[in-house]
Design a protein around this motif. Structure first.
Motif, PDB file in Angstrom:
ATOM      1  N   LYS A   1       0.796  -1.068   0.117  1.00 13.99           N
ATOM      2  CA  LYS A   1       0.062  -0.133   0.137  1.00 13.99           C
ATOM      3  C   LYS A   1       0.958   1.368  -0.038  1.00 13.99           C
ATOM      4  O   LYS A   1       1.962   1.153   0.354  1.00 13.99           O
ATOM      5  CB  LYS A   1      -0.923  -0.028   1.144  1.00 13.99           C
ATOM      6  N   LEU A   2       0.309   2.403  -0.535  1.00 16.56           N
ATOM      7  CA  LEU A   2       0.827   3.652  -0.399  1.00 16.56           C
ATOM      8  C   LEU A   2      -0.039   4.650   0.311  1.00 16.56           C
ATOM      9  O   LEU A   2      -0.999   4.801   0.242  1.00 16.56           O
ATOM     10  CB  LEU A   2       1.007   4.180  -1.605  1.00 16.56           C
TER      11      LEU A   2
ATOM     12  N   ILE B   1      -0.370  12.751  -6.948  1.00 16.88           N
ATOM     13  CA  ILE B   1      -0.939  11.471  -6.712  1.00 16.88           C
ATOM     14  C   ILE B   1      -0.653  10.417  -7.897  1.00 16.88           C
ATOM     15  O   ILE B   1       0.021   9.459  -7.583  1.00 16.88           O
ATOM     16  CB  ILE B   1      -2.183  11.306  -6.137  1.00 16.88           C
TER      17      ILE B   1
ATOM     18  N   MET C   1       1.797   7.335  -7.734  1.00 15.05           N
ATOM     19  CA  MET C   1       1.349   5.666  -7.786  1.00 15.05           C
ATOM     20  C   MET C   1       2.215   4.946  -9.051  1.00 15.05           C
ATOM     21  O   MET C   1       2.591   3.841  -9.042  1.00 15.05           O
ATOM     22  CB  MET C   1      -0.097   5.911  -8.108  1.00 15.05           C
ATOM     23  N   GLU C   2       2.341   6.028  -9.933  1.00 11.98           N
ATOM     24  CA  GLU C   2       2.994   5.368 -11.318  1.00 11.98           C
ATOM     25  C   GLU C   2       4.324   5.258 -10.843  1.00 11.98           C
ATOM     26  O   GLU C   2       4.943   3.992 -11.406  1.00 11.98           O
ATOM     27  CB  GLU C   2       2.964   6.358 -12.697  1.00 11.98           C
TER      28      GLU C   2
ATOM     29  N   ILE D   1       1.975   1.223  -7.560  1.00 16.71           N
ATOM     30  CA  ILE D   1       0.863   1.139  -6.552  1.00 16.71           C
ATOM     31  C   ILE D   1      -0.544   1.598  -7.091  1.00 16.71           C
ATOM     32  O   ILE D   1      -0.669   2.795  -8.021  1.00 16.71           O
ATOM     33  CB  ILE D   1       0.911   2.031  -5.478  1.00 16.71           C
TER      34      ILE D   1
ATOM     35  N   PRO E   1      -4.755   2.995  -7.433  1.00 19.26           N
ATOM     36  CA  PRO E   1      -5.399   3.903  -6.676  1.00 19.26           C
ATOM     37  C   PRO E   1      -6.116   3.204  -5.854  1.00 19.26           C
ATOM     38  O   PRO E   1      -6.239   3.855  -4.346  1.00 19.26           O
ATOM     39  CB  PRO E   1      -6.665   4.342  -7.760  1.00 19.26           C
TER      40      PRO E   1
ATOM     41  N   ASP F   1      -5.243   1.132  -3.709  1.00 15.67           N
ATOM     42  CA  ASP F   1      -4.201   0.749  -2.675  1.00 15.67           C
ATOM     43  C   ASP F   1      -3.359   2.145  -2.124  1.00 15.67           C
ATOM     44  O   ASP F   1      -2.236   1.898  -1.490  1.00 15.67           O
ATOM     45  CB  ASP F   1      -3.155  -0.243  -3.097  1.00 15.67           C
ATOM     46  N   THR F   2      -4.027   3.341  -2.399  1.00 17.15           N
ATOM     47  CA  THR F   2      -3.193   4.571  -1.896  1.00 17.15           C
ATOM     48  C   THR F   2      -4.420   5.195  -1.256  1.00 17.15           C
ATOM     49  O   THR F   2      -5.363   5.503  -1.435  1.00 17.15           O
ATOM     50  CB  THR F   2      -2.955   5.386  -3.402  1.00 17.15           C
TER      51      THR F   2
ATOM     52  N   ALA G   1      -7.711   7.877  -5.189  1.00 13.62           N
ATOM     53  CA  ALA G   1      -7.185   7.356  -3.943  1.00 13.62           C
ATOM     54  C   ALA G   1      -8.211   7.533  -2.714  1.00 13.62           C
ATOM     55  O   ALA G   1      -9.112   8.342  -2.791  1.00 13.62           O
ATOM     56  CB  ALA G   1      -5.781   8.080  -3.645  1.00 13.62           C
TER      57      ALA G   1
END
Length: 225
Positions: free
Chosen positions: A2-3, A147, A151-152, A156, A158, A160-161, A179
């Protein structure tokens, strides 16, 4: 994996006094009447040029005001009276998260890259954040680019963010990026503004954030079909 992304001013750091003083200094440099404290804090989260566009209008010398703000800030921060401490529980929260192997941490802030570097050095956070997105890296909040880039960069999804912030700009940015937007009530904008911008949850302390984080980290990761 996760982020979890954190905003800085108003979320991790109580920087309201130096921000208000720096805005006042910028206005005074042009013999302009500075905005009220409440009005000044309402734009925290935006990048400087966008912030001064909101405060002073597009016809104002917003680029020059932004530079005057930086000049004032760099002088004011040398005075211990203008220290910007971490909010209670912020350091402990970061420590707990960085010890886990199922989450990556990041910052998404309207601060400059220089300001973020100083923050990390001040608090001994070198190597803690897998990604840091600043006003120098992406369009101003609430544009979702910070964001999306994070993620890129880390691979990760969306789902999981999570984005944690104190402003409507943070909540809108997270929503636009897909997110999970989690608001904090101790920052510089009223809770009503966070709700209106689509906060999924709003917490009143870092202690109250812990179970929200635990639930988010416990859910299965998104696996694309």
């Amino acid at each position: 994996m996760k982020l979890v992304l954190f905003d800085v001013d108003g979320t991790l750091v109580d920087s309201q006094n130096i921000i208000v003083a720096s805005i006042r200094g910028a206005y005074q440099a042009f013999d302009l009447e500075p905005p009220s404290r409440e009005r000044s804090l309402s734009i925290v989260g935006l990048s400087l040029v966008e912030a001064f566009t909101v405060l002073a209008g597009p016809k104002a010398p917003v680029e020059a005001l932004a530079q005057a703000y930086k000049d004032a800030y760099n002088i004011l921060r040398l005075d211990p009276a203008n220290d910007a401490p971490l909010f209670p529980g912020a350091s402990e929260c970061i420590d707990r998260l960085k010890a886990r192997d199922d989450v990556l941490l990041g910052l998404a802030t309207g601060k400059s890259r220089r300001g973020v570097t100083l923050l990390i050095e001040t608090h001994g956070w070198e190597g803690v954040f897998a990604t840091t997105k600043t006003a120098d890296d992406a369009p101003s909040k609430p544009h979702p680019a910070m964001i999306l880039q994070a993620m890129e960069e880390l691979g990760i999804a969306p789902d999981d963010t999570m984005m944690i912030g104190d402003s409507s700009f943070d909540m809108s940015m997270a929503r636009a990026a897909g997110a999970l937007p989690v608001g904090v009530s101790w920052g510089f904008q009223p809770v009503a503004a966070l709700n209106e911008a689509g906060a999924a949850r709003i917490v009143d302390s870092y202690a109250a954030l812990e179970p929200v984080l635990d639930a988010f980290l416990a859910k299965p990761s998104y696996l694309p079909a």
